[in-house]
Design a protein around this motif. Sequence first.
Motif, short mmCIF file in Angstrom:
data_model
loop_
_atom_site.label_atom_id
_atom_site.label_comp_id
_atom_site.label_asym_id
_atom_site.label_seq_id
_atom_site.Cartn_x
_atom_site.Cartn_y
_atom_site.Cartn_z
N GLY A 252 0.83 -1.21 0.00
CA GLY A 252 0.00 0.00 0.00
C GLY A 252 0.86 1.25 0.00
N GLY A 253 1.98 1.19 0.73
CA GLY A 253 2.86 2.36 0.85
C GLY A 253 3.56 2.71 -0.44
N THR A 254 3.54 1.77 -1.40
CA THR A 254 4.23 2.05 -2.65
C THR A 254 3.55 3.17 -3.44
OG1 THR A 254 2.96 0.37 -3.81
CG2 THR A 254 5.09 -0.31 -2.91
N VAL A 255 2.28 3.47 -3.13
CA VAL A 255 1.57 4.53 -3.87
C VAL A 255 2.37 5.83 -3.79
CG1 VAL A 255 -0.54 5.91 -4.00
CG2 VAL A 255 -0.69 3.48 -3.49
N ILE A 256 2.75 6.18 -2.56
CA ILE A 256 3.48 7.45 -2.39
C ILE A 256 4.92 7.30 -2.87
CG2 ILE A 256 4.36 9.05 -0.64
CD1 ILE A 256 1.74 8.40 0.93
N THR A 257 5.55 6.21 -2.50
CA THR A 257 6.95 6.04 -2.89
C THR A 257 7.09 6.01 -4.41
OG1 THR A 257 7.19 4.71 -0.90
CG2 THR A 257 9.00 4.62 -2.48
N GLU A 258 6.21 5.32 -5.07
CA GLU A 258 6.30 5.26 -6.54
C GLU A 258 6.04 6.61 -7.18
OE1 GLU A 258 4.97 0.57 -6.93
OE2 GLU A 258 3.63 2.12 -7.68
N SER A 259 5.18 7.41 -6.56
CA SER A 259 4.94 8.75 -7.12
C SER A 259 6.17 9.63 -6.94
CB SER A 259 3.74 9.41 -6.43
OG SER A 259 2.57 8.73 -6.77
N VAL A 260 6.77 9.58 -5.75
CA VAL A 260 7.95 10.41 -5.49
C VAL A 260 9.10 10.00 -6.41
CG1 VAL A 260 9.72 10.96 -3.78
CG2 VAL A 260 7.32 10.96 -3.11
N PHE A 261 9.29 8.70 -6.60
CA PHE A 261 10.43 8.23 -7.37
C PHE A 261 10.08 7.91 -8.83
CE2 PHE A 261 11.83 7.61 -3.05
CZ PHE A 261 13.15 8.00 -3.10
N ALA A 262 8.89 8.28 -9.24
CA ALA A 262 8.45 8.07 -10.63
C ALA A 262 8.65 6.63 -11.09
CB ALA A 262 9.19 9.03 -11.57
N LEU A 263 8.21 5.70 -10.27
CA LEU A 263 8.33 4.28 -10.62
C LEU A 263 7.01 3.80 -11.22
CD1 LEU A 263 10.12 2.97 -7.40
CD2 LEU A 263 11.16 3.44 -9.61
N PRO A 264 7.08 3.06 -12.31
CA PRO A 264 5.83 2.64 -12.97
C PRO A 264 5.23 1.39 -12.33
CG PRO A 264 7.72 1.94 -14.26
CD PRO A 264 8.27 2.67 -13.08
#
Lengths: 320, 523
Positions: A252-264
Amino acid sequence: MAKYLLWRSLSVVPTLVGVSVLVFLITYFIPGDPAQIMAGSDATPDVVAGLRHQWGLDRPIYVRYAVWAASALRGNLGESYFSHMTVLQLVGTASRVTVELALLALLIAVVIAVPAGIASAVRPGSWFDLAATAVGFGGLSIPGFWLGIMLIYVFSVYLRWLPAGGFAPLSDGLVPNLRSMILPAIALGTFASTQFMRYLRASMLEVLGADYTRTARAKGLPELLVLVRHAMRNALIPFVTVLGVQMGYLLGGTVITESVFALPGIGRLVLNAILNRDYQVAAGIILLIATAFVLVNLAVDLVYPVLDPRVRLGRPTLSQ
Amino acid sequence: MARSMTRRQLLRRTALTAAAAGLGAKGTAAWAAAAAPRRGGTLTISQSVDINTLHPWTGTLNVWKVIKTNVYDQLSYQDPLTLEFKPKLAKSFEWADNNTSLVVTLPSGVRFHNGEPLTAADVKFTLDSIRDPKVGSWLRGFIAPIMDVQVLDATHLKIKTDTIENQLVPAFAYVDIVPRSQGTDLSRKTPIGSGPYKFVEWIPNDHVTLQRAPSYWNEAGAGYVDRIVLRPVTELQTRISQLLAGDVDLVYDFSLIEVPRLRADRRIAVTVVPPVDQMFVMYLNGRKPPFNKLELRQAMGYALDREAFIKNFLAGQGRIDNSPFTPAHWAFDPRTEHAYTYDPDRAGQLLEKAGYPKGQGLTFSLLTPSGYPEFTQLSTMVQATFASLGYRPAIEEVDIGQWAARLNQSHDYFAAVDYPPRGSADPALTYSAGLFFPPVPANYNGLTPDEIPGYVDAVHRGATLQARPARKVAYFSVQEMWTQSLPGPIWCHRSTAHAALPSVKGFVPHAAFQQSFAGVWLA
């Protein structure tokens, strides 16, 4: 034992049915309209209405749910209104990123938490314990997105050691892949590591004070053996439960982390799907995540008997 | 061999001259040394959002417009420096048959990226498809005056209209020519165009890749870089960090508030496009109280301290205007310049005149979409002005989908900020496209053809007359009527900003996001 496994596995079915209804209703009741988003604010109402009809959005909700659920049972979660890729295609591509991120974050969290938690518990009140507790509270207090941005500033902008976001797939090589994932994994894993550490410390303290540990020591067993064979094995039972739950939170936490790090990854995929009201994708992904969460917890429950023979034999545990 | 200067060479030279003038002697030497363009390399661009479709005629996002401009050819283009509309794929446009036909001449030998020849039949297919309501293209209104499209031969077609329609050539800059073999269900297919770059792939949330077309029909307009990779990065700070870390070459369109900070950073070059196209406006729902009253609409016109808004929230990168046009535009009416200024006292008097003394009995809210900080900031300033007059309107912040649906479908709103484009377009297009100026049933403000007497006729005159002085008179009249009746205030124009590494050369930003990267090369 077999009865336990069967009962526990079957209990998953009504949970998943309930989840599917809930997921569909939640996405349905989010205000907004994918047709309007696609057509843009300049589009006339007839253009928007045409798209709504084309996508079946003008049908009653129960019809839409029935069609969606029937397709889902056949393994077809539909396709994106926008990209026209199937949900499984989108998830297949994005899940590689998210699973890798979550596993790396979990690895970082465990590698930090297990030695730190045990060391703190073995010498409670020592300088190490106090320092670990202070760092732990710090880790719990720092928001993940802030930590992510700070890591980018330090390691990408100033030191230029690592890329400032973006994903390099494994096909580009292991080193580029790890270089692209290390900062997001640290940002995601830090919070979990402090939680794990504090949980393991508390669990170890309880076990180290238990009668059977005292008995082991009284038998003259070496301290290392007492720790590894008697204390750690028992302390790990609740820790494994937390790991299972935390894996869900990490996903669930990947939502924010992926947005910050531009991960697809899945996080960004589901976020964009919700923002675009791409109902099929949003509902499909949430259903898959919920299913994964339920299955991980099922797996954790199935691991219990291995760690605790009392569960295997159907005997009550101390907490019962 | 002597060669005449191509459009691109002229653009580049003009841009270099302008840049050199700004950089001083030292900068001039550096630019001159790097002035010889070279081929090769990958240009990595960071954009704020991902595209949401592959359909050239239905996608509306600016990021998609940028990609399409490079993949497809359009009959015309808007020159980024002069802002004039000129032929691009078309060799010429000529009005014939007593000004009821626009004859378009195409070059021969043009091929799509799949090898098929581009002919007049493909242009007809494209225009007819966009006109087809079933396709659902937002461009249908742009080319609404077209009655019929006739193919004369492979390189000529005749577009039938009632009379001269000045909006058509500017509208063609938005129309991407597609091979007729592809059909109209284009959102499921890899885009096939005839532009300088070929579409390679779209990995959602990760990247779009374009590759230089091996042969482009217009050698002077062919691309320099081998590949263009466009990455969607939603977090602004990550985008900026990627540029500062050298991970991307260009950050395309970022928040103006970051301009001063980035301008101070010598590792990157910031380009600010003059405020000419995008305009901040306030939609006022005239279908219901209180904005069905002229005095309330005019009070709104006096309610924003635009100077403070531009200074504090646009980093000074804007221009106060009451017209869709700026003085850079031939149709700009200087009499509109001071039509509305920040004047809370005047707004208070108008409230009283409308029957709402000290805001008593007044009820309205300001609808803003989340994720658009400038909209919220502007709304907050308006809220503060009305609060000082006795009534504090609520600010309703909703997501963009709901915001658009409430403006467009349910009309369930009172006032809403937006920044529509086309301030630099031909006024015939400015006043006919979108839902702010044209008095169509879906008009945001509820503007009807009878609401402002003479408005429809003046707009029609401007759109159908040929002589520019006569058109100017018509559009001056339109602007005067708008400021008097004020269906919705026009507050100011807004710049756009881009930042690049010094190694990026030949980048000439486009005010309306019809951004070509064909002239960009890497030093």
